[in-house]
Design a protein around this motif. Structure first.
Motif, PDB file in Angstrom:
ATOM      1  N   UNK A 174     -20.477  -8.595   1.254  1.00 35.50           N
ATOM      2  CA  UNK A 174     -19.653  -8.035   1.928  1.00 35.50           C
ATOM      3  C   UNK A 174     -18.278  -8.776   2.061  1.00 35.50           C
ATOM      4  N   UNK A 175     -18.186  -9.790   2.388  1.00 32.16           N
ATOM      5  CA  UNK A 175     -16.951 -10.460   2.488  1.00 32.16           C
ATOM      6  C   UNK A 175     -16.222 -10.578   1.190  1.00 32.16           C
ATOM      7  N   UNK A 176     -17.215 -10.828   0.217  1.00 30.14           N
ATOM      8  CA  UNK A 176     -16.346 -11.165  -1.037  1.00 30.14           C
ATOM      9  C   UNK A 176     -15.720  -9.387  -1.509  1.00 30.14           C
ATOM     10  N   UNK A 177     -16.388  -8.488  -1.434  1.00 27.08           N
ATOM     11  CA  UNK A 177     -16.056  -7.021  -1.524  1.00 27.08           C
ATOM     12  C   UNK A 177     -14.638  -7.068  -0.792  1.00 27.08           C
ATOM     13  N   UNK A 178     -14.696  -7.361   0.230  1.00 30.29           N
ATOM     14  CA  UNK A 178     -13.439  -7.204   1.293  1.00 30.29           C
ATOM     15  C   UNK A 178     -12.261  -7.909   0.607  1.00 30.29           C
ATOM     16  N   UNK A 179     -12.588  -9.047   0.125  1.00 26.69           N
ATOM     17  CA  UNK A 179     -11.357 -10.068  -0.315  1.00 26.69           C
ATOM     18  C   UNK A 179     -10.871  -9.447  -1.832  1.00 26.69           C
ATOM     19  N   UNK A 180     -11.819  -8.914  -2.542  1.00 28.85           N
ATOM     20  CA  UNK A 180     -11.548  -8.287  -3.792  1.00 28.85           C
ATOM     21  C   UNK A 180     -10.452  -7.194  -3.620  1.00 28.85           C
ATOM     22  N   UNK A 181     -11.018  -6.318  -2.541  1.00 33.02           N
ATOM     23  CA  UNK A 181     -10.069  -5.289  -2.317  1.00 33.02           C
ATOM     24  C   UNK A 181      -8.721  -5.561  -1.858  1.00 33.02           C
ATOM     25  N   UNK A 182      -8.567  -6.424  -0.758  1.00 38.00           N
ATOM     26  CA  UNK A 182      -7.345  -6.841  -0.078  1.00 38.00           C
ATOM     27  C   UNK A 182      -6.641  -7.356  -1.363  1.00 38.00           C
ATOM     28  N   UNK A 183      -7.121  -8.321  -2.103  1.00 41.88           N
ATOM     29  CA  UNK A 183      -6.250  -8.837  -3.319  1.00 41.88           C
ATOM     30  C   UNK A 183      -5.912  -8.050  -4.200  1.00 41.88           C
ATOM     31  N   UNK A 184      -6.578  -7.040  -4.662  1.00 41.27           N
ATOM     32  CA  UNK A 184      -6.210  -6.064  -5.734  1.00 41.27           C
ATOM     33  C   UNK A 184      -5.023  -5.161  -5.033  1.00 41.27           C
ATOM     34  N   UNK A 185      -5.063  -4.696  -3.778  1.00 41.67           N
ATOM     35  CA  UNK A 185      -4.137  -4.058  -3.323  1.00 41.67           C
ATOM     36  C   UNK A 185      -2.896  -4.751  -3.498  1.00 41.67           C
ATOM     37  N   UNK A 186      -2.887  -6.086  -2.808  1.00 42.72           N
ATOM     38  CA  UNK A 186      -1.652  -6.663  -3.052  1.00 42.72           C
ATOM     39  C   UNK A 186      -1.140  -7.164  -4.313  1.00 42.72           C
ATOM     40  N   UNK A 187      -1.931  -7.181  -5.138  1.00 46.78           N
ATOM     41  CA  UNK A 187      -1.526  -7.441  -6.665  1.00 46.78           C
ATOM     42  C   UNK A 187      -0.989  -6.239  -7.553  1.00 46.78           C
ATOM     43  N   UNK A 188      -1.451  -4.825  -6.840  1.00 47.74           N
ATOM     44  CA  UNK A 188      -0.982  -3.624  -7.235  1.00 47.74           C
ATOM     45  C   UNK A 188       0.490  -3.436  -6.539  1.00 47.74           C
ATOM     46  N   UNK A 189       0.921  -4.032  -5.434  1.00 49.10           N
ATOM     47  CA  UNK A 189       2.295  -4.112  -5.132  1.00 49.10           C
ATOM     48  C   UNK A 189       3.097  -4.853  -5.965  1.00 49.10           C
ATOM     49  N   UNK A 190       2.599  -6.002  -6.034  1.00 50.03           N
ATOM     50  CA  UNK A 190       3.455  -7.229  -6.932  1.00 50.03           C
ATOM     51  C   UNK A 190       3.651  -6.525  -8.344  1.00 50.03           C
ATOM     52  N   UNK A 191       2.557  -5.834  -9.000  1.00 49.21           N
ATOM     53  CA  UNK A 191       2.633  -5.281 -10.232  1.00 49.21           C
ATOM     54  C   UNK A 191       3.627  -4.089 -10.332  1.00 49.21           C
ATOM     55  N   UNK A 192       3.590  -3.289  -9.229  1.00 45.95           N
ATOM     56  CA  UNK A 192       4.717  -2.037  -9.271  1.00 45.95           C
ATOM     57  C   UNK A 192       6.115  -2.780  -9.135  1.00 45.95           C
ATOM     58  N   UNK A 193       6.253  -3.652  -8.450  1.00 41.52           N
ATOM     59  CA  UNK A 193       7.602  -4.573  -8.123  1.00 41.52           C
ATOM     60  C   UNK A 193       7.947  -5.052  -9.531  1.00 41.52           C
ATOM     61  N   UNK A 194       7.244  -5.383 -10.343  1.00 44.51           N
ATOM     62  CA  UNK A 194       7.500  -6.054 -11.600  1.00 44.51           C
ATOM     63  C   UNK A 194       7.884  -5.353 -12.708  1.00 44.51           C
ATOM     64  N   UNK A 195       7.550  -3.835 -12.660  1.00 45.51           N
ATOM     65  CA  UNK A 195       8.061  -2.836 -13.457  1.00 45.51           C
ATOM     66  C   UNK A 195       9.418  -2.235 -13.030  1.00 45.51           C
ATOM     67  N   UNK A 196       9.993  -1.600 -13.921  1.00 46.92           N
ATOM     68  CA  UNK A 196      11.414  -1.192 -13.871  1.00 46.92           C
ATOM     69  C   UNK A 196      11.062   0.289 -12.925  1.00 46.92           C
ATOM     70  N   UNK A 197      11.766   0.434 -11.948  1.00 45.81           N
ATOM     71  CA  UNK A 197      11.501   1.729 -11.096  1.00 45.81           C
ATOM     72  C   UNK A 197      11.636   3.010 -11.928  1.00 45.81           C
ATOM     73  N   UNK A 198      10.618   3.952 -11.904  1.00 47.24           N
ATOM     74  CA  UNK A 198      10.626   5.217 -12.521  1.00 47.24           C
ATOM     75  C   UNK A 198      11.153   6.282 -11.707  1.00 47.24           C
TER      76      UNK A 198
END
Length: 479
Positions: A174-198
């Motif tokens: 359960x703690x590992x699933x929590x970490x994966x979820x939080x890190x993925x959401x943070x990386x999704x934010x970074x990935x969106x910022x790395x792409x040109x705005x649409x």
């Protein structure tokens, strides 16, 4: 392979790491919703309680998808940071409730902790829907081949991660699933910022054209999701040890991902995901034929095949939705929200029907045989009818057949498009340009915005090394 190398060279290492956050999300999703790894870590909570948790998560996803689709324009105004924080907040509440249930489940009756586990499933399902829409926004900034490679490679990486998760001690799951979820959401934010705005645009005719182009794949995926939810219940997943189910699912999923990856790496022509879909679905249908015979033998192979078809369908539909949003400039939240709401409704309906009737079916039962045969029929319908595109039918070259002027022009355009690696949409616009249509008329014919047409025309001119329409006409005539 050259285009793959070019894509890899254009990416920075930091971007590759952030983009890989989608693989972490897939691991979390499989742990929480598809393999019951998270629930199993708390010991024996009861099969009925696990189904209740899954139903709560699916219902929450449906509500979130529909709400976000209706509020798509306002959703786009949210910054990636706000979206990420809201997603993490909703998910954390679900993890806290689940942790409380796991802590006290052995000390209280099922009637007391079942509602709380349902609540945890609702919050985790809502968080899952929100993070999915974040990655959908990112996918819509990519071209079709790029998003196809991105999704398939992330699925491949997620299988490796999940294989490692199977060796993790139960208290850490359960703690590992929590970490994966939080890190993925943070990386999704970074990935969106790395792409040109649409700059998303909404137009009723464009939206209508997108729906007409997507309802076939959505309907096919709905059929597969319903069968997935149904088969997972009536074939008795609860009788299979978790380890056997994990191993079988990993093996079959790895084969499916490899089959999906090869076309993108080996085929130089523009990808046609519809053909890949029609080729993959009959393979998954074979598993349903085994249902009356082997039931839960071979490590739950039928359960694995039931999920395999839905997984392949989900990958292809994701690419189609991302390509449509990228092409039409419609809000990705609108297209993904409506489509994913439909697939989750189908899976929820299949789960309910299968759960209610699971105890009435036995191995070798005539009804079970009928269910298996009907399932195969529906799968073949999805592969051979729903995804049949007349545009894909290739004319065999016969010197004795004389082409009409229109067919000759289209043939020359196809040759030029293939030589310069045009995308399917660029090929369509290129043919219309060669016929003399103006950009406003092309916009109306293809149900896309005029700005989208201009963007494609600019790309066409760059690939051809020309600057004006007259040069394009001369090029086609010379060919």
């Amino acid at each position: 392979m050259g285009y793959v190398v070019d894509i890899a060279r254009s990416l920075r290492l930091r971007d590759v790491v952030f983009f890989g956050g989608y693989a972490l999300y897939l691991v979390f999703s499989f742990m929480a919703f598809h393999s019951a790894t998270v629930l199993s870590s708390a010991g024996s909570l009861g099969y009925d309680v696990g189904v209740l948790f899954s139903m709560g998560a699916m219902a929450a996803r449906i509500v979130v998808y529909l709400a976000c689709a209706l509020l798509a324009r306002r959703f786009l105004r949210l910054s990636s940071a706000v979206s990420s924080l809201v997603t993490i907040g909703v998910g954390i509440v679900g993890f806290i409730v689940a942790a409380m249930v796991f802590q006290f489940s052995s000390a209280v009756s099922v009637d007391m902790f079942a509602p709380w586990l349902l609540l945890g499933g609702v919050f985790l399902g809502a968080g899952d829907a929100l993070i999915t829409l974040m990655w959908a926004r990112f996918s819509s900034t990519l071209t079709l081949r790029a998003v196809y490679l991105f999704v398939v490679l992330c699925n491949a990486v997620s299988l490796v991660f999940y294989f490692a998760v199977t060796f993790v001690p139960a208290p850490v799951v359960l703690p590992l699933a929590t970490i994966l979820f939080v890190v993925s959401a943070a990386f999704a934010k970074k990935s969106l910022d790395a792409r040109p705005p649409v700059e998303a645009e909404y137009s009723r005719p464009v939206f209508g054209g997108a729906i007409r182009g997507l309802w076939h794949p959505v309907l096919g995926t709905v059929i597969l999701c319903f069968m997935s939810g149904l088969m997972l219940q009536i074939s008795g997943q609860n009788e299979i040890p978790l380890e056997s189910f994990q191993q079988t699912s990993l093996f079959t999923s790895a084969i499916a991902v490899l089959c999906l990856l090869l076309p993108a790496l080996l085929i130089k022509k523009p990808l046609n995901v519809g053909r890949i879909y029609a080729f993959a679905l009959p393979l998954s249908a074979a598993g349903f034929l085994l249902l009356p015979l082997i039931w839960n033998a071979a490590g739950g192979i039928v359960n694995a095949f039931a999920q395999l078809g839905a997984m392949v369908a989900g990958i292809i539909l994701w690419c189609m939705l991302a390509d449509s949003a990228h092409d039409t400039k419609l809000p990705s939240t609108l297209l993904f929200g409506l489509a994913l709401a439909c697939t989750n409704i189908a899976q929820l309906a299949g789960t309910i029907v299968g759960f209610v009737n699971a105890e009435t079916l036995k191995q070798g039962d005539l009804v079970l045989t009928t269910v298996a045969l009907v399932s195969v029929y529906l799968l073949l319908m999805a592969a051979l009818v729903l995804f049949k595109d007349k545009k894909l039918a290739s004319r065999e070259e016969d010197p004795a057949v004389q082409l009409t002027p229109e067919e000759a022009l289209a043939s020359r355009c196809d040759e030029i498009a293939a030589a310069h690696q045009f995308t399917p949409r660029e090929t369509e616009i290129f043919k219309l340009l060669a016929q003399g249509y103006t950009m406003p008329v092309i916009s109306e014919k293809l149900f896309v915005s005029e700005n989208t047409v201009k963007s494609h025309v600019k790309s066409i001119y760059q690939k051809l090394g020309i600057h004006v329409r007259a040069e394009l006409i001369d090029l086609v005539n010379q060919s």
